[in-house]
Design a protein around this motif. Structure first.
Motif, PDB file in Angstrom:
ATOM      1  N   ASN A 111       0.823  -1.225   0.000  1.00  0.00           N
ATOM      2  CA  ASN A 111       0.000   0.000   0.000  1.00  0.00           C
ATOM      3  C   ASN A 111       0.849   1.264   0.000  1.00  0.00           C
ATOM      4  N   THR A 112       1.953   1.247   0.713  1.00  0.00           N
ATOM      5  CA  THR A 112       2.747   2.468   0.861  1.00  0.00           C
ATOM      6  C   THR A 112       3.887   2.582  -0.147  1.00  0.00           C
ATOM      7  N   GLN A 113       4.377   1.455  -0.673  1.00  0.00           N
ATOM      8  CA  GLN A 113       5.537   1.496  -1.568  1.00  0.00           C
ATOM      9  C   GLN A 113       5.192   1.265  -3.041  1.00  0.00           C
ATOM     10  N   LEU A 114       4.094   0.558  -3.311  1.00  0.00           N
ATOM     11  CA  LEU A 114       3.736   0.260  -4.697  1.00  0.00           C
ATOM     12  C   LEU A 114       2.521   1.065  -5.172  1.00  0.00           C
ATOM     13  N   LEU A 115       1.717   1.543  -4.231  1.00  0.00           N
ATOM     14  CA  LEU A 115       0.613   2.440  -4.561  1.00  0.00           C
ATOM     15  C   LEU A 115       1.000   3.864  -4.161  1.00  0.00           C
ATOM     16  N   THR A 116       0.663   4.829  -4.990  1.00  0.00           N
ATOM     17  CA  THR A 116       0.978   6.219  -4.678  1.00  0.00           C
ATOM     18  C   THR A 116      -0.046   6.781  -3.698  1.00  0.00           C
ATOM     19  N   GLN A 151      -5.772   7.701  -2.039  1.00  0.00           N
ATOM     20  CA  GLN A 151      -6.870   8.668  -1.886  1.00  0.00           C
ATOM     21  C   GLN A 151      -8.072   8.291  -2.753  1.00  0.00           C
ATOM     22  N   LYS A 152      -7.814   7.635  -3.877  1.00  0.00           N
ATOM     23  CA  LYS A 152      -8.898   7.177  -4.742  1.00  0.00           C
ATOM     24  C   LYS A 152      -9.580   5.922  -4.208  1.00  0.00           C
ATOM     25  N   GLY A 153      -8.995   5.321  -3.167  1.00  0.00           N
ATOM     26  CA  GLY A 153      -9.610   4.137  -2.563  1.00  0.00           C
ATOM     27  C   GLY A 153      -8.963   2.830  -2.943  1.00  0.00           C
ATOM     28  N   LEU A 154      -7.794   2.855  -3.581  1.00  0.00           N
ATOM     29  CA  LEU A 154      -7.092   1.627  -3.946  1.00  0.00           C
ATOM     30  C   LEU A 154      -6.338   1.070  -2.747  1.00  0.00           C
ATOM     31  N   PHE A 155      -6.343  -0.233  -2.606  1.00  0.00           N
ATOM     32  CA  PHE A 155      -5.627  -0.877  -1.511  1.00  0.00           C
ATOM     33  C   PHE A 155      -5.346  -2.333  -1.877  1.00  0.00           C
ATOM     34  N   CYS A 156      -4.407  -2.945  -1.152  1.00  0.00           N
ATOM     35  CA  CYS A 156      -4.038  -4.347  -1.374  1.00  0.00           C
ATOM     36  C   CYS A 156      -4.714  -5.216  -0.319  1.00  0.00           C
ATOM     37  N   ARG A 157      -5.140  -6.414  -0.743  1.00  0.00           N
ATOM     38  CA  ARG A 157      -5.803  -7.330   0.190  1.00  0.00           C
ATOM     39  C   ARG A 157      -5.403  -8.777  -0.117  1.00  0.00           C
ATOM     40  N   PHE A 158      -4.970  -9.497   0.919  1.00  0.00           N
ATOM     41  CA  PHE A 158      -4.704 -10.932   0.810  1.00  0.00           C
ATOM     42  C   PHE A 158      -5.998 -11.686   1.104  1.00  0.00           C
ATOM     43  N   ASN A 159      -6.310 -12.672   0.289  1.00  0.00           N
ATOM     44  CA  ASN A 159      -7.523 -13.471   0.482  1.00  0.00           C
ATOM     45  C   ASN A 159      -7.225 -14.624   1.435  1.00  0.00           C
ATOM     46  N   ILE A 160      -7.499 -14.403   2.724  1.00  0.00           N
ATOM     47  CA  ILE A 160      -7.185 -15.403   3.747  1.00  0.00           C
ATOM     48  C   ILE A 160      -8.098 -16.617   3.644  1.00  0.00           C
ATOM     49  N   ASP A 161      -9.251 -16.470   3.020  1.00  0.00           N
ATOM     50  CA  ASP A 161     -10.190 -17.587   2.901  1.00  0.00           C
ATOM     51  C   ASP A 161      -9.580 -18.776   2.181  1.00  0.00           C
TER      52      ASP A 161
END
Length: 379
Positions: free
Chosen positions: A285-290, A295-305
């Motif tokens: 989130n902090t190093q690969l996304l600007t 601010q546009k709502g982009l984020f990274c998520r691991f699918n733990i399921d």
């Protein structure tokens, strides 16, 4: 060389594979101001393809995550070089050899930079050119190496393995000593005679007859005297403790029962994997996304399921609870089990347990009942 110790290898391999097998996605909140409205997969972002399918033209995303996690668990740090397009978007990640890179702070600018040794040539990489996954450390810039921090325990375990290998390879165990009062001309003949009469199946536990003052001294196995087996088991527990790995996952079932293995597996998910998942998500989130992307709502998520895919009972119970409480539809449940959707319109409808009513409705019911009681008293 620490990975030659089977327990260290098993701990690093287990955690690396579990992290790598969880699908990673770049998602976008439907409403940045109200994140409870959910999110959608941002497949149009180049970074999504990098973390979900192919990190670079030579490595799949699974191999990238597995190798990076391996580096982080070995040295405390993992590095990758970022390739960025003209729009400032990350399009590729290439793993860097952690043994050839050194983070440092520039004395003039005060900014962090990375010194990379390219076959004797020193290359300075800016912080925004490197993706750095750091483990637990002192200053937050560089992670501690678990192997280096535990080198005494690992060294003791390796020494025990080498001793056992040499012991059985060289046949260092002497079973007995034959004591003779005087020198004899042919000791080999005496040894062969004793072996022929008393060594082998069906010849043990026989009474031994010795002549001319010959004495027989039996020797116990030195490994038992040194408590060798207990020492090796302790080293397994010691290494497992460093990596927060349940002993049964590295083959130590000495204290395992059905109930405590289940609890240890849940503890492994909560206390071991969750910490690394949070580090990965925060780093991406902090190093690969600007900042503009966030601010546009982009984020990274691991699918733990995905970790629960093999546990069909737990997945069925969880989906059943969601289904009865109006969280998922029949088709959403079927999709999670890789089944085709049903065509009935009810399959896309949300249902909930009819015995449940809102709290506000309960308060209105009490008020109506109270009004009825007052009316009855007046009558």
């Amino acid at each position: 060389s620490a990975k030659k110790f089977s327990v260290v290898y098993a701990c690093i391999k287990n955690i690396s594979e579990d992290i790598a097998t969880m699908p990673t996605e770049i998602r976008k909140y439907k409403d940045v101001k109200n994140t409870s409205n959910g999110s959608d997969v941002a497949s149009y972002i180049p970074l999504h393809d990098v973390v979900r399918y192919k990190a670079n033209e030579e490595q799949e995303a699974l191999t990238f995550f597995e190798t990076m996690q391996n580096h982080a668990l070995s040295s405390g740090n993992a590095y990758a070089h970022k390739e960025i397009n003209g729009k400032g978007q990350v399009t590729s990640l290439r793993i860097l050899n952690w043994q050839k890179i050194t983070p440092r702070r520039n004395e003039k600018t005060g900014k962090i930079e990375y010194c990379f040794d390219n076959n004797g040539e020193e290359i300075i990489l800016r912080k925004d050119e490197v993706f750095h996954l750091a483990g637990f450390g002192f200053d937050g810039m560089v992670g501690y190496s678990p192997v280096r921090m535990a080198m005494n325990s690992i060294g003791l375990g390796l020494a025990a393995e080498h001793f056992a290998a040499d012991f059985f390879k060289n046949g260092a165990n002497v079973g007995a000593i034959i004591e003779l009062p005087n020198a004899i001309k042919n000791p080999e003949a005496l040894r062969n005679e004793l072996k022929e009469k008393y060594v082998g199946l069906g010849k043990s536990h026989q009474a031994m007859v010795l002549e001319q003052g010959v004495k027989y001294h039996s020797l116990s196995m030195p490994l038992a005297e040194a408590q060798f087996i207990e020492n090796r088991r302790f080293q397994i527990e010691e290494i497992a403790r460093i990596y927060r790995m349940p002993p049964h996952m590295v083959g130590d079932l000495s204290r395992a029962t059905f109930s405590n293995i289940e609890e240890q597996s849940l503890s492994y998910l909560r206390q071991t994997l969750f910490a690394w998942i949070q580090r990965w998500e925060s780093a991406i989130n902090t190093q690969l996304l600007t900042k503009f992307d966030r601010q546009k709502g982009l984020f990274c998520r691991f699918n733990i399921d995905e970790l629960l895919r093999a546990d069909s009972t737990t997945r069925a119970t969880t989906n059943n609870i969601k289904r009865q409480n109006g969280i998922i539809t029949t088709n959403e449940w079927r999709a999670s089990d890789n089944m085709n959707p049903r065509e009935e319109k009810e399959a896309d409808m949300l249902f909930f347990n009819g015995n449940m009513i809102p709290i506000s409705g309960r308060e209105e019911e009490k008020k109506e009942k109270k009004d009825d009681n007052i009316l009855q008293e007046e009558k």
